[in-house]
Write a protein that holds these residues in place. Structure first.
Motif, PDB file in Angstrom:
ATOM      1  N   ILE A  61      30.077  49.898  24.817  1.00 16.09           N
ATOM      2  CA  ILE A  61      29.925  48.652  24.080  1.00 16.09           C
ATOM      3  C   ILE A  61      28.763  47.862  24.683  1.00 16.09           C
ATOM      4  CG2 ILE A  61      32.299  48.513  23.285  1.00 16.09           C
ATOM      5  CD1 ILE A  61      31.230  46.282  26.133  1.00 16.09           C
ATOM      6  N   CYS A  62      28.388  46.808  23.994  1.00 12.24           N
ATOM      7  CA  CYS A  62      27.200  46.054  24.349  1.00 12.24           C
ATOM      8  C   CYS A  62      27.554  44.566  24.402  1.00 12.24           C
ATOM      9  CB  CYS A  62      26.163  46.352  23.262  1.00 12.24           C
ATOM     10  SG  CYS A  62      24.730  45.323  23.293  1.00 12.24           S
ATOM     11  N   ILE A  63      27.080  43.879  25.422  1.00 10.42           N
ATOM     12  CA  ILE A  63      27.328  42.444  25.570  1.00 10.42           C
ATOM     13  C   ILE A  63      25.988  41.727  25.644  1.00 10.42           C
ATOM     14  CG2 ILE A  63      28.341  40.666  27.058  1.00 10.42           C
ATOM     15  CD1 ILE A  63      30.337  42.829  27.985  1.00 10.42           C
ATOM     16  N   PRO A  64      25.587  41.049  24.552  1.00 11.73           N
ATOM     17  CA  PRO A  64      24.307  40.346  24.562  1.00 11.73           C
ATOM     18  C   PRO A  64      24.429  38.930  25.120  1.00 11.73           C
ATOM     19  CG  PRO A  64      25.226  40.335  22.346  1.00 11.73           C
ATOM     20  CD  PRO A  64      26.252  40.971  23.240  1.00 11.73           C
ATOM     21  N   ARG A  86      33.832  50.715  27.120  1.00  6.09           N
ATOM     22  CA  ARG A  86      34.756  49.702  26.639  1.00  6.09           C
ATOM     23  C   ARG A  86      36.015  49.688  27.517  1.00  6.09           C
ATOM     24  NH1 ARG A  86      35.904  48.375  20.376  1.00  6.09           N
ATOM     25  NH2 ARG A  86      37.089  46.461  20.669  1.00  6.09           N
TER      26      ARG A  86
ATOM     27  N   ILE B  61      32.751  41.613  22.118  1.00  4.62           N
ATOM     28  CA  ILE B  61      31.752  42.626  22.409  1.00  4.62           C
ATOM     29  C   ILE B  61      31.110  43.068  21.088  1.00  4.62           C
ATOM     30  CG2 ILE B  61      32.802  43.442  24.543  1.00  4.62           C
ATOM     31  CD1 ILE B  61      33.187  45.572  21.439  1.00  4.62           C
ATOM     32  N   CYS B  62      30.050  43.839  21.232  1.00  5.68           N
ATOM     33  CA  CYS B  62      29.238  44.207  20.081  1.00  5.68           C
ATOM     34  C   CYS B  62      29.016  45.722  20.091  1.00  5.68           C
ATOM     35  CB  CYS B  62      27.918  43.445  20.247  1.00  5.68           C
ATOM     36  SG  CYS B  62      26.614  43.940  19.158  1.00  5.68           S
ATOM     37  N   GLU B  84      33.794  42.400  17.924  1.00  3.05           N
ATOM     38  CA  GLU B  84      35.259  42.455  18.060  1.00  3.05           C
ATOM     39  C   GLU B  84      35.668  41.898  19.424  1.00  3.05           C
ATOM     40  OE1 GLU B  84      36.320  46.695  15.800  1.00  3.05           O
ATOM     41  OE2 GLU B  84      35.982  46.669  17.972  1.00  3.05           O
ATOM     42  N   ARG B  86      37.087  42.385  23.007  1.00  2.00           N
ATOM     43  CA  ARG B  86      37.061  43.583  23.847  1.00  2.00           C
ATOM     44  C   ARG B  86      38.478  44.112  24.003  1.00  2.00           C
ATOM     45  NH1 ARG B  86      33.268  44.367  29.089  1.00  2.00           N
ATOM     46  NH2 ARG B  86      33.638  46.595  29.369  1.00  2.00           N
TER      47      ARG B  86
END
Lengths: 86, 86
Positions: A61-64, A86, B61-62, B84, B86
Motif C-alpha cells: 500500500i501507499c501513504i502519500p 499492508r 491508505i491508498c 481505504e 488501513r
C-alpha cells in the motif's frame, strides 16, 4: 533511510523495480517527487511495483504526504509516498 | 460505486473533502485521473484527505493501479487510486 527521488524523466518501470527491491529488503520504501510530471511517474511506479510485490505475496500500500525539501537555497514542497506491506 | 474523477484543474482540497466524505460513509473511495496534472491533484487530495480522516481516527491508505477508460471512442489509461482505512 534511503529516499528514492523521482523526476519527470524517471522511467516508471525502473523506479518500480527499485521500490520493490527496497520493500522486499527493509519492508518500507520512501519515494519523493516534486512537480506534476515527477508525481505522475512516482505513482505509476508504485502501481507497477505493487504487481512485482504481489508475485512475492506482498500486498503493498501507499501513504502519500507532503514534505518540505531544500534544493540549494530554495524550500520546495515535495510529495512523499511511503510504500509498505499492508 | 461512485468514482471521483479528478482533472488537472480540480482543487485538491475540494477533492480531499469528497474523498474523506466517501471513506467515512462507505469505507472506500475510488479516485480516477488521466494525465500528469490530474494525477498530481489526485495524490495531493489523498494526502490532504488523510489529514481529515486522521481526525476521525481513520488511518487511510491508498492503492494505485492502472485502469482502461473509454472517452468517446478513445481508450485511455487512467490511474485509479483506491482509498481505504488501513
Amino acid at each position: 533511510m534511503e529516499v528514492l527521488k523521482v523526476s519527470a524523466k524517471s522511467r516508471s518501470t525502473a523506479v518500480a523495480g527499485a521500490i520493490a527491491g527496497v520493500v522486499r529488503e527493509v519492508r518500507r520504501a520512501e519515494v519523493q517527487a516534486i512537480g506534476a510530471g515527477a508525481v505522475n511517474q512516482a505513482v505509476k511506479a508504485v502501481a507497477i511495483a505493487r504487481g512485482y510485490l504481489a508475485e512475492d505475496g506482498i500486498n503493498a500500500i501507499c501513504i502519500p504526504s507532503f514534505t518540505e525539501v531544500s534544493i540549494g537555497e530554495q524550500e520546495r514542497t515535495a510529495l512523499k509516498l511511503v510504500v509498505e506491506p499492508r
